[in-house]
Each structure stands twice: as structure tokens, then as C-alpha cells.
Scaffold this motif. Structure first.
Motif, PDB file in Angstrom:
ATOM      1  N   HIS A  40       0.812  -1.219   0.000  1.00 44.38           N
ATOM      2  CA  HIS A  40       0.000   0.000   0.000  1.00 44.38           C
ATOM      3  C   HIS A  40       0.845   1.268   0.000  1.00 44.38           C
ATOM      4  N   GLY A  63     -13.768   2.485  -4.517  1.00 46.74           N
ATOM      5  CA  GLY A  63     -13.421   1.467  -3.518  1.00 46.74           C
ATOM      6  C   GLY A  63     -12.764   2.100  -2.299  1.00 46.74           C
ATOM      7  N   THR A  64     -13.581   2.518  -1.335  1.00 47.88           N
ATOM      8  CA  THR A  64     -13.037   3.195  -0.137  1.00 47.88           C
ATOM      9  C   THR A  64     -12.417   2.181   0.825  1.00 47.88           C
ATOM     10  N   TYR A  65     -13.096   1.046   0.969  1.00 48.67           N
ATOM     11  CA  TYR A  65     -12.717  -0.023   1.911  1.00 48.67           C
ATOM     12  C   TYR A  65     -12.597   0.575   3.312  1.00 48.67           C
ATOM     13  N   GLU A  68      -8.019   3.658   3.891  1.00 50.20           N
ATOM     14  CA  GLU A  68      -6.557   3.827   4.041  1.00 50.20           C
ATOM     15  C   GLU A  68      -5.991   4.890   3.090  1.00 50.20           C
ATOM     16  N   GLU A  84     -17.893   3.933  -2.405  1.00 48.07           N
ATOM     17  CA  GLU A  84     -17.891   2.580  -1.836  1.00 48.07           C
ATOM     18  C   GLU A  84     -19.260   1.938  -2.004  1.00 48.07           C
ATOM     19  N   PHE A  85     -19.249   0.711  -2.495  1.00 42.18           N
ATOM     20  CA  PHE A  85     -20.484  -0.028  -2.770  1.00 42.18           C
ATOM     21  C   PHE A  85     -21.094  -0.618  -1.496  1.00 42.18           C
ATOM     22  N   ASP A  86     -20.244  -1.111  -0.625  1.00 45.33           N
ATOM     23  CA  ASP A  86     -20.714  -1.780   0.596  1.00 45.33           C
ATOM     24  C   ASP A  86     -21.208  -0.715   1.586  1.00 45.33           C
ATOM     25  N   GLY A 108     -22.382   3.790  -3.197  1.00 45.08           N
ATOM     26  CA  GLY A 108     -23.015   3.362  -4.444  1.00 45.08           C
ATOM     27  C   GLY A 108     -22.050   2.613  -5.332  1.00 45.08           C
ATOM     28  N   ASP A 109     -22.551   2.202  -6.479  1.00 43.97           N
ATOM     29  CA  ASP A 109     -21.761   1.477  -7.456  1.00 43.97           C
ATOM     30  C   ASP A 109     -20.954   2.487  -8.280  1.00 43.97           C
ATOM     31  N   SER A 110     -19.656   2.305  -8.281  1.00 46.25           N
ATOM     32  CA  SER A 110     -18.780   3.265  -8.973  1.00 46.25           C
ATOM     33  C   SER A 110     -19.183   3.445 -10.445  1.00 46.25           C
ATOM     34  N   TRP A 128      -8.100   7.276  -8.719  1.00 47.06           N
ATOM     35  CA  TRP A 128      -7.482   6.068  -8.181  1.00 47.06           C
ATOM     36  C   TRP A 128      -8.563   4.982  -8.248  1.00 47.06           C
ATOM     37  N   ASP A 130      -9.811   1.545  -7.730  1.00 51.09           N
ATOM     38  CA  ASP A 130      -9.356   0.453  -6.853  1.00 51.09           C
ATOM     39  C   ASP A 130     -10.544  -0.334  -6.288  1.00 51.09           C
ATOM     40  N   GLY A 132     -11.643  -3.233  -6.721  1.00 49.76           N
ATOM     41  CA  GLY A 132     -11.551  -4.677  -6.929  1.00 49.76           C
ATOM     42  C   GLY A 132     -11.755  -5.085  -8.378  1.00 49.76           C
ATOM     43  N   ARG A 145     -17.608  -3.502 -16.046  1.00 50.95           N
ATOM     44  CA  ARG A 145     -17.617  -2.375 -15.111  1.00 50.95           C
ATOM     45  C   ARG A 145     -16.439  -1.416 -15.328  1.00 50.95           C
TER      46      ARG A 145
HETATM   47  C1  LIG Z   1      -9.163  -3.127  -2.687  1.00 50.82           C
HETATM   48  S1  LIG Z   1     -10.466  -2.440  -1.752  1.00 50.82           S
HETATM   49  C2  LIG Z   1     -10.110  -0.709  -1.841  1.00 50.82           C
HETATM   50  C3  LIG Z   1      -8.888  -0.238  -1.052  1.00 50.82           C
HETATM   51  C4  LIG Z   1      -8.753   1.272  -0.945  1.00 50.82           C
HETATM   52  N1  LIG Z   1      -8.919   1.929  -2.236  1.00 50.82           N
HETATM   53  C5  LIG Z   1      -7.433   1.675  -0.369  1.00 50.82           C
HETATM   54  O1  LIG Z   1      -6.488   2.028  -1.128  1.00 50.82           O
HETATM   55  O2  LIG Z   1      -7.281   1.643   0.852  1.00 50.82           O
HETATM   56  C6  LIG Z   1     -11.838  -2.617  -2.847  1.00 50.82           C
HETATM   57  C7  LIG Z   1     -13.145  -1.973  -2.367  1.00 50.82           C
HETATM   58  O3  LIG Z   1     -13.972  -1.785  -3.519  1.00 50.82           O
HETATM   59  C8  LIG Z   1     -15.322  -1.931  -3.132  1.00 50.82           C
HETATM   60  N2  LIG Z   1     -16.139  -2.160  -4.351  1.00 50.82           N
HETATM   61  C9  LIG Z   1     -16.284  -3.306  -5.075  1.00 50.82           C
HETATM   62  N3  LIG Z   1     -17.115  -3.105  -6.126  1.00 50.82           N
HETATM   63  C10 LIG Z   1     -17.471  -1.789  -6.091  1.00 50.82           C
HETATM   64  C11 LIG Z   1     -18.291  -0.974  -6.916  1.00 50.82           C
HETATM   65  N4  LIG Z   1     -18.906  -1.473  -7.985  1.00 50.82           N
HETATM   66  N5  LIG Z   1     -18.427   0.331  -6.586  1.00 50.82           N
HETATM   67  C12 LIG Z   1     -17.809   0.839  -5.497  1.00 50.82           C
HETATM   68  N6  LIG Z   1     -17.017   0.121  -4.681  1.00 50.82           N
HETATM   69  C13 LIG Z   1     -16.850  -1.182  -4.962  1.00 50.82           C
HETATM   70  C14 LIG Z   1     -15.271  -3.114  -2.157  1.00 50.82           C
HETATM   71  O4  LIG Z   1     -16.425  -3.148  -1.341  1.00 50.82           O
HETATM   72  C15 LIG Z   1     -13.964  -2.799  -1.385  1.00 50.82           C
HETATM   73  O5  LIG Z   1     -14.244  -2.051  -0.231  1.00 50.82           O
END
Ligand SMILES: C[S@@+](CC[C@H](N)C(=O)[O-])C[C@H]1O[C@@H](n2cnc3c(N)ncnc32)[C@H](O)[C@@H]1O
Length: 208
Positions: A40, A63-65, A68, A84-86, A108-110, A128, A130, A132, A145
């Protein structure tokens, strides 16, 4: 250890715990001869370097996760949008960053949120990506996607955006994913004036 980690994940200290591991992670990666999956800290450095090189003050992350990257960049950008989707993760991050008014966590969905966000973006930004994309399958298993996100950014009226996409090893020609040369050829043909390269598992699309 696994159970402890799971427990810690539910607390607000998980971000700190992960951040403490960034330097050991980086040196362990170096010691192992820099395998393809990069640590990271290297990703943070890449985001910071490109922002500086291209004078970018807006960061858009998919992808906020656990936030970080947002935490590491919070003093580097004038504006940060992270999608962030979740919903549990999104709510958690929104709470964590609520005292920084320049940070916006968008649930929401990116694929849908990024094109919406672009409508109100009037200056070049660093993206950025990220969420997944490895294997090009998101939570919904939608292999298109990434293509739709890339197209919306590349087709935007502001042509000076810089795109960094993590997990470029997923661009391997398998399961519907293009290879790097195929993607490069397509982007350079459809959106001229861009350079495409991969380094340290990060795809980098920059204006020429
Ligand atoms: C690898 S992690 C992200 C890590 C973060 N960017 C970092 O650098 O710390 C991937 C994240 O993408 C989210 N995710 C997956 N599909 C998504 C979508 N369609 N839209 C938004 N977020 C999504 C997942 O829930 C997960 O939290």
C-alpha cells in the motif's frame, strides 16, 4: 490472529492498525524481490507523485474499503471523493472522515457514481480506480464495469485527468479481460493524446 483481526475490524482502530503495518509491509515486499502485488505504501507514493507531477488537487477513488488511501491523502488534496459499494463500509468511512469537509464518501456502485460525479467536475482530477477490478469482476460480477468507468472518464470534457488503476495484473486476456497491449491500443485509438503504461501492477493513463 484471524479472530483478533476480525474483532479489530469492527473497531475504529482498524485503520491505525493497518497503517502501522505499511512500512513493514513495504520492506517485506522489497526483501522478497518486489513481487507483482505491490504494498500500500507504494500505491500511496504513486498517487502522491502523479498528483504533484500533474498539479492535481482533486482525488476521486473507487473502492473506499477501510479508508486507508483517503487517510493517507487527506492533507494532500483540496477535494477527495471516494465511492464505496458496501453500505456498512461507506457509513463507517463517512463517520470516520466527517470532520474533514473536503472529504466526500459516496455510497453506491462506482459504475453509476463516477459518471454522475464527472458532471460536476470542472477541473482535472486524479482517479485512483481500486474497486476490486482484478479479474474484472466486481461485486455484481459485471465484467464491463471497468470499461464503462474508464470510458466515462476518458470521454469527459476535461481531458487532463490522470487515471491510476490498481491490480493491473487482471489485464491478462482471460475471462473477458483484455491484455495490456489491447487496452493500450484501444485507448490510444479512441482517445488520442493519452499515454498508457503499467508499472508495479498499476495501470497509468496520463495526458500527453
Ligand atoms: C481493494 S479495496 C479498496 C482499497 C482502498 N482503495 C485503499 O487504497 O485503501 C476494494 C473496495 O472496492 C469496493 N467495491 C467493489 N465493487 C465496487 C463498486 N462497484 N463500486 C464501489 N465500490 C466497490 C469493495 O467493497 C472494497 O471495499
Amino acid at each position: 490472529m484471524k479472530a483478533f483481526r476480525k474483532l479489530l475490524q469492527r473497531t475504529p482502530f482498524y485503520g491505525v492498525y493497518k497503517a502501522l503495518g505499511h512500512y513493514p509491509d513495504y520492506w517485506y515486499w522489497k526483501l522478497r524481490g518486489e513481487p507483482i502485488r505491490s504494498p500500500h505504501l507504494l500505491k500511496q507514493r504513486t498517487v502522491r507523485d502523479y498528483a504533484q507531477r500533474y498539479g492535481l488537487r482533486v482525488l476521486v477513488e473507487t473502492g473506499t474499503y477501510y479508508g486507508e488511501m483517503v487517510a493517507a491523502m487527506k492533507n494532500r488534496f483540496a477535494e477527495i471523493h471516494s465511492v464505496e459499494f458496501d453500505s456498512q463500509l461507506a457509513r463507517r468511512a463517512a463517520k470516520k472522515f466527517s470532520r474533514w469537509p473536503h472529504i466526500h464518501i459516496l455510497e453506491g456502485d462506482s459504475q453509476k457514481v463516477v459518471p454522475e460525479l464527472l458532471k460536476s467536475l470542472h477541473q482535472p482530477a486524479l482517479f485512483w480506480l481500486d474497486a476490486g477490478y482484478y479479474g474484472w469482476a466486481g461485486l455484481q460480477g459485471d465484467k464491463q464495469r471497468l470499461t464503462s468507468e474508464l470510458e466515462s472518464i476518458l470521454g469527459h470534457s476535461t481531458q487532463k485527468h490522470v487515471i491510476l488503476m490498481d491490480d493491473a495484473r487482471g489485464l491478462n486476456g482471460q475471462n473477458g479481460a483484455p491484455t495490456v497491449p489491447q487496452l493500450k491500443q484501444r485507448i490510444e485509438a479512441e482517445f488520442p493524446g493519452r499515454n498508457v503504461e503499467v508499472k508495479y501492477d498499476i495501470l497509468r493513463i496520463t495526458p500527453r
